[in-house]
Design a protein around this motif. Sequence first.
Motif, PDB file in Angstrom:
ATOM      1  N   ARG A  15      -2.416  -9.935   9.865  1.00  0.00           N
ATOM      2  CA  ARG A  15      -2.714  -9.717   8.275  1.00  0.00           C
ATOM      3  C   ARG A  15      -1.453 -10.487   7.845  1.00  0.00           C
ATOM      4  NH1 ARG A  15      -2.905  -4.438  10.420  1.00  0.00           N
ATOM      5  NH2 ARG A  15      -0.688  -3.859   9.563  1.00  0.00           N
ATOM      6  N   ARG A  16      -0.329 -10.480   8.373  1.00  0.00           N
ATOM      7  CA  ARG A  16       0.912 -11.214   8.050  1.00  0.00           C
ATOM      8  C   ARG A  16       0.698 -12.736   7.795  1.00  0.00           C
ATOM      9  NH1 ARG A  16       4.329  -9.165  11.099  1.00  0.00           N
ATOM     10  NH2 ARG A  16       4.460 -11.053  12.566  1.00  0.00           N
ATOM     11  N   ARG A  17       0.095 -13.130   8.852  1.00  0.00           N
ATOM     12  CA  ARG A  17      -0.091 -14.830   8.778  1.00  0.00           C
ATOM     13  C   ARG A  17      -1.235 -15.174   7.531  1.00  0.00           C
ATOM     14  NH1 ARG A  17      -2.915 -18.261  13.799  1.00  0.00           N
ATOM     15  NH2 ARG A  17      -2.084 -19.949  13.244  1.00  0.00           N
ATOM     16  N   VAL A  18      -2.257 -14.306   7.431  1.00  0.00           N
ATOM     17  CA  VAL A  18      -3.188 -14.574   6.378  1.00  0.00           C
ATOM     18  C   VAL A  18      -2.428 -14.133   5.089  1.00  0.00           C
ATOM     19  CG1 VAL A  18      -5.494 -14.076   5.439  1.00  0.00           C
ATOM     20  CG2 VAL A  18      -5.286 -14.315   7.943  1.00  0.00           C
ATOM     21  N   SER A  19      -1.677 -13.270   5.023  1.00  0.00           N
ATOM     22  CA  SER A  19      -1.158 -12.957   3.494  1.00  0.00           C
ATOM     23  C   SER A  19      -0.161 -14.106   3.387  1.00  0.00           C
ATOM     24  CB  SER A  19      -0.489 -11.635   3.699  1.00  0.00           C
ATOM     25  OG  SER A  19      -1.293 -10.495   4.049  1.00  0.00           O
ATOM     26  N   GLU A  20       0.428 -14.803   3.937  1.00  0.00           N
ATOM     27  CA  GLU A  20       1.600 -15.778   3.747  1.00  0.00           C
ATOM     28  C   GLU A  20       0.798 -17.096   3.549  1.00  0.00           C
ATOM     29  OE1 GLU A  20       3.564 -16.327   7.535  1.00  0.00           O
ATOM     30  OE2 GLU A  20       4.931 -14.635   7.209  1.00  0.00           O
ATOM     31  N   ILE A  21      -0.454 -17.317   4.096  1.00  0.00           N
ATOM     32  CA  ILE A  21      -1.052 -18.522   3.824  1.00  0.00           C
ATOM     33  C   ILE A  21      -1.792 -18.525   2.403  1.00  0.00           C
ATOM     34  CG2 ILE A  21      -3.182 -20.037   4.260  1.00  0.00           C
ATOM     35  CD1 ILE A  21      -2.630 -19.423   7.188  1.00  0.00           C
ATOM     36  N   ILE A  22      -2.295 -17.264   1.812  1.00  0.00           N
ATOM     37  CA  ILE A  22      -2.806 -16.883   0.693  1.00  0.00           C
ATOM     38  C   ILE A  22      -1.767 -16.794  -0.324  1.00  0.00           C
ATOM     39  CG2 ILE A  22      -4.062 -15.392  -0.557  1.00  0.00           C
ATOM     40  CD1 ILE A  22      -5.557 -14.511   1.709  1.00  0.00           C
ATOM     41  N   ASN A  23      -0.643 -16.268  -0.087  1.00  0.00           N
ATOM     42  CA  ASN A  23       0.452 -16.201  -1.287  1.00  0.00           C
ATOM     43  C   ASN A  23       1.156 -17.443  -1.564  1.00  0.00           C
ATOM     44  OD1 ASN A  23       0.128 -13.487  -1.983  1.00  0.00           O
ATOM     45  ND2 ASN A  23       1.419 -12.712  -0.131  1.00  0.00           N
ATOM     46  N   SER A  24       1.042 -18.329  -0.451  1.00  0.00           N
ATOM     47  CA  SER A  24       1.662 -19.652  -0.750  1.00  0.00           C
ATOM     48  C   SER A  24       0.887 -20.779  -1.532  1.00  0.00           C
ATOM     49  CB  SER A  24       1.930 -20.407   0.702  1.00  0.00           C
ATOM     50  OG  SER A  24       0.197 -20.988   1.322  1.00  0.00           O
ATOM     51  N   GLU A  25      -0.297 -20.123  -2.088  1.00  0.00           N
ATOM     52  CA  GLU A  25      -1.096 -21.060  -3.042  1.00  0.00           C
ATOM     53  C   GLU A  25      -0.901 -20.280  -4.313  1.00  0.00           C
ATOM     54  OE1 GLU A  25      -3.193 -22.513  -5.570  1.00  0.00           O
ATOM     55  OE2 GLU A  25      -3.629 -23.625  -3.508  1.00  0.00           O
ATOM     56  N   SER A  26      -0.468 -20.826  -5.424  1.00  0.00           N
ATOM     57  CA  SER A  26      -0.204 -20.379  -6.833  1.00  0.00           C
ATOM     58  C   SER A  26      -1.348 -19.617  -7.403  1.00  0.00           C
ATOM     59  CB  SER A  26       0.491 -21.287  -7.607  1.00  0.00           C
ATOM     60  OG  SER A  26      -0.375 -22.391  -7.849  1.00  0.00           O
ATOM     61  N   ARG A  27      -2.571 -20.174  -6.840  1.00  0.00           N
ATOM     62  CA  ARG A  27      -3.712 -19.575  -7.726  1.00  0.00           C
ATOM     63  C   ARG A  27      -4.335 -18.292  -6.933  1.00  0.00           C
ATOM     64  NH1 ARG A  27      -7.152 -25.029  -7.477  1.00  0.00           N
ATOM     65  NH2 ARG A  27      -5.929 -25.335  -5.595  1.00  0.00           N
ATOM     66  N   MET A  28      -3.344 -17.950  -5.881  1.00  0.00           N
ATOM     67  CA  MET A  28      -4.009 -16.729  -5.129  1.00  0.00           C
ATOM     68  C   MET A  28      -2.907 -15.658  -4.784  1.00  0.00           C
ATOM     69  SD  MET A  28      -6.672 -18.202  -2.582  1.00  0.00           S
ATOM     70  CE  MET A  28      -5.428 -19.355  -1.593  1.00  0.00           C
ATOM     71  N   GLU A  29      -3.201 -14.506  -4.767  1.00  0.00           N
ATOM     72  CA  GLU A  29      -2.177 -13.468  -4.338  1.00  0.00           C
ATOM     73  C   GLU A  29      -2.806 -12.400  -3.398  1.00  0.00           C
ATOM     74  OE1 GLU A  29      -0.064 -10.992  -7.161  1.00  0.00           O
ATOM     75  OE2 GLU A  29      -1.888 -11.105  -8.620  1.00  0.00           O
ATOM     76  N   VAL A  30      -1.965 -12.089  -2.591  1.00  0.00           N
ATOM     77  CA  VAL A  30      -2.597 -10.925  -1.763  1.00  0.00           C
ATOM     78  C   VAL A  30      -2.157  -9.355  -2.462  1.00  0.00           C
ATOM     79  CG1 VAL A  30      -2.431  -9.141   0.399  1.00  0.00           C
ATOM     80  CG2 VAL A  30      -2.562 -11.909   0.360  1.00  0.00           C
ATOM     81  N   VAL A  31      -3.115  -8.506  -2.879  1.00  0.00           N
ATOM     82  CA  VAL A  31      -2.920  -7.372  -3.796  1.00  0.00           C
ATOM     83  C   VAL A  31      -3.145  -6.193  -2.961  1.00  0.00           C
ATOM     84  CG1 VAL A  31      -3.482  -8.368  -5.865  1.00  0.00           C
ATOM     85  CG2 VAL A  31      -5.169  -7.514  -4.512  1.00  0.00           C
ATOM     86  N   GLY A  32      -3.346  -6.243  -1.686  1.00  0.00           N
ATOM     87  CA  GLY A  32      -3.375  -5.174  -0.891  1.00  0.00           C
ATOM     88  C   GLY A  32      -3.888  -5.797   0.616  1.00  0.00           C
ATOM     89  N   VAL A  33      -3.630  -4.736   1.742  1.00  0.00           N
ATOM     90  CA  VAL A  33      -4.187  -4.776   3.138  1.00  0.00           C
ATOM     91  C   VAL A  33      -4.673  -3.737   3.539  1.00  0.00           C
ATOM     92  CG1 VAL A  33      -2.311  -6.698   3.475  1.00  0.00           C
ATOM     93  CG2 VAL A  33      -1.929  -4.247   3.944  1.00  0.00           C
ATOM     94  N   ALA A  34      -5.515  -3.729   4.550  1.00  0.00           N
ATOM     95  CA  ALA A  34      -6.283  -2.460   5.296  1.00  0.00           C
ATOM     96  C   ALA A  34      -6.133  -2.961   6.786  1.00  0.00           C
ATOM     97  CB  ALA A  34      -7.311  -2.376   4.667  1.00  0.00           C
ATOM     98  N   THR A  35      -6.229  -1.827   7.386  1.00  0.00           N
ATOM     99  CA  THR A  35      -5.970  -2.102   9.072  1.00  0.00           C
ATOM    100  C   THR A  35      -7.333  -1.514   9.608  1.00  0.00           C
ATOM    101  OG1 THR A  35      -5.246   0.372   9.182  1.00  0.00           O
ATOM    102  CG2 THR A  35      -3.746  -1.415   8.827  1.00  0.00           C
ATOM    103  N   ASN A  36      -8.429  -1.402   8.797  1.00  0.00           N
ATOM    104  CA  ASN A  36      -9.689  -0.948   9.403  1.00  0.00           C
ATOM    105  C   ASN A  36     -10.646  -1.007   8.425  1.00  0.00           C
ATOM    106  OD1 ASN A  36     -10.242   1.928   8.155  1.00  0.00           O
ATOM    107  ND2 ASN A  36      -8.222   1.971   9.651  1.00  0.00           N
ATOM    108  N   GLY A  37     -11.971  -0.738   8.724  1.00  0.00           N
ATOM    109  CA  GLY A  37     -12.963  -1.034   7.766  1.00  0.00           C
ATOM    110  C   GLY A  37     -13.129   0.187   6.915  1.00  0.00           C
ATOM    111  N   LYS A  38     -12.901   1.444   7.140  1.00  0.00           N
ATOM    112  CA  LYS A  38     -12.906   2.719   6.283  1.00  0.00           C
ATOM    113  C   LYS A  38     -11.856   2.348   5.205  1.00  0.00           C
ATOM    114  CE  LYS A  38     -12.468   7.591   6.469  1.00  0.00           C
ATOM    115  NZ  LYS A  38     -11.093   7.726   5.485  1.00  0.00           N
ATOM    116  N   GLU A  39     -10.504   1.970   5.466  1.00  0.00           N
ATOM    117  CA  GLU A  39      -9.522   1.599   4.418  1.00  0.00           C
ATOM    118  C   GLU A  39      -9.754   0.448   3.510  1.00  0.00           C
ATOM    119  OE1 GLU A  39      -5.670   0.647   6.147  1.00  0.00           O
ATOM    120  OE2 GLU A  39      -5.365   2.410   7.100  1.00  0.00           O
ATOM    121  N   ALA A  40     -10.639  -0.518   4.274  1.00  0.00           N
ATOM    122  CA  ALA A  40     -11.230  -1.608   3.313  1.00  0.00           C
ATOM    123  C   ALA A  40     -12.064  -1.238   2.431  1.00  0.00           C
ATOM    124  CB  ALA A  40     -11.821  -2.640   4.402  1.00  0.00           C
TER     125      ALA A  40
END
Length: 370
Positions: A15-40
Amino acid sequence: MAIRVLVVDDSSFFRRRVSEIINSESRMEVVGVATNGKEAVEKAIEIKPDVITMDIEMPIMDGITAVKKIMAQSPVPILMFSSLTHEGAKATLDALDAGALDFLPKKFEDIARNRDEAVSLLQQRVLQIANKRTSLRRPISQPRTAVQKPATSTRPAGGANVAAKPKEQTRGRFRSSGKSYKLTAIGTSTGGPVALQKILTKLPANYPHPIVLIQHMPATFTSAFASRLNSLCKIEVKEAQDGDILRPGVAYLAPGGKQMMFDGRPGSTKLKVIDGGDKMNYKPCVDVTFGSAAKIFSDKVLSMILTGMGADGREGARMLKSAGATIWAQDEESCVVYGMPQAVAKAGISSEDLPLDRIAERMLVEVGLT
């Protein structure tokens, strides 16, 4: 406004790795995370992200079930992460059936030569599928029932030659161009598994000539994908092998990591499957197969470029057109990514731009089956 992304994975490291990659692109931002499908599912409704990245294997609710629920309640473009195993391939294909738009291997080193390339690829995929948030397709409703195939084949050796003037049509009834064919060739990438399934399941067992399929896909995925298509289609679908003799009504899927070409002459043609090559960007490559088809089959090829990122297929299609073959492109509205078809259309190579849900119908008219 930045593209809002929900990252779903039971691994805090991933989650942290993917979030860092996405947030390093100015056109994208991570607005939430989930640890399982139900939370998603809950967060998809709550925060309404523009894109979701989704793991497959998770506790409480797996990714496939979560995709089904999200697409039924609050549709959003979903990018799956999968392991490069046979079981991982089957699960990923199930997720695409459920409504996910694309997938990437969880091990980035399997798809990129270095970290910068992996980062760029993930960012590109998220940006590309985000463009589809206003025109999401429904999940495939094809029943998961194996098709009973005839024990013997009585397919004709070549395509029918129906006298009619060529006319491009995307609405109303189609008309055959009057050409005859010895081969159908289809190239695709992002969004291709779903597109190919929608087309091939509509073809009858007596389709009059061989079909070759070039889908950008990892080596461990193509066997599972061919097996799935074969269980659903009236035609036979198999992963291509070196030395396969082309037969009418059989679709040959190029193996991942390899290049597929032709050897012989029309009527007695064998497939030549070779190493993908270290210098090739795509393995399999549409340009390679289309170019080889142009040399062997000349104007007797009915070819099409479907949804996909990049421009693979453009130069091969150009060779086919120079030989007198027919080239069609999937239209922009029905593509997951309008890259490969756009490259062919903008170059003036394709003669028709067709919506996905009418390509099989157009094929059957063209080869004289309707």
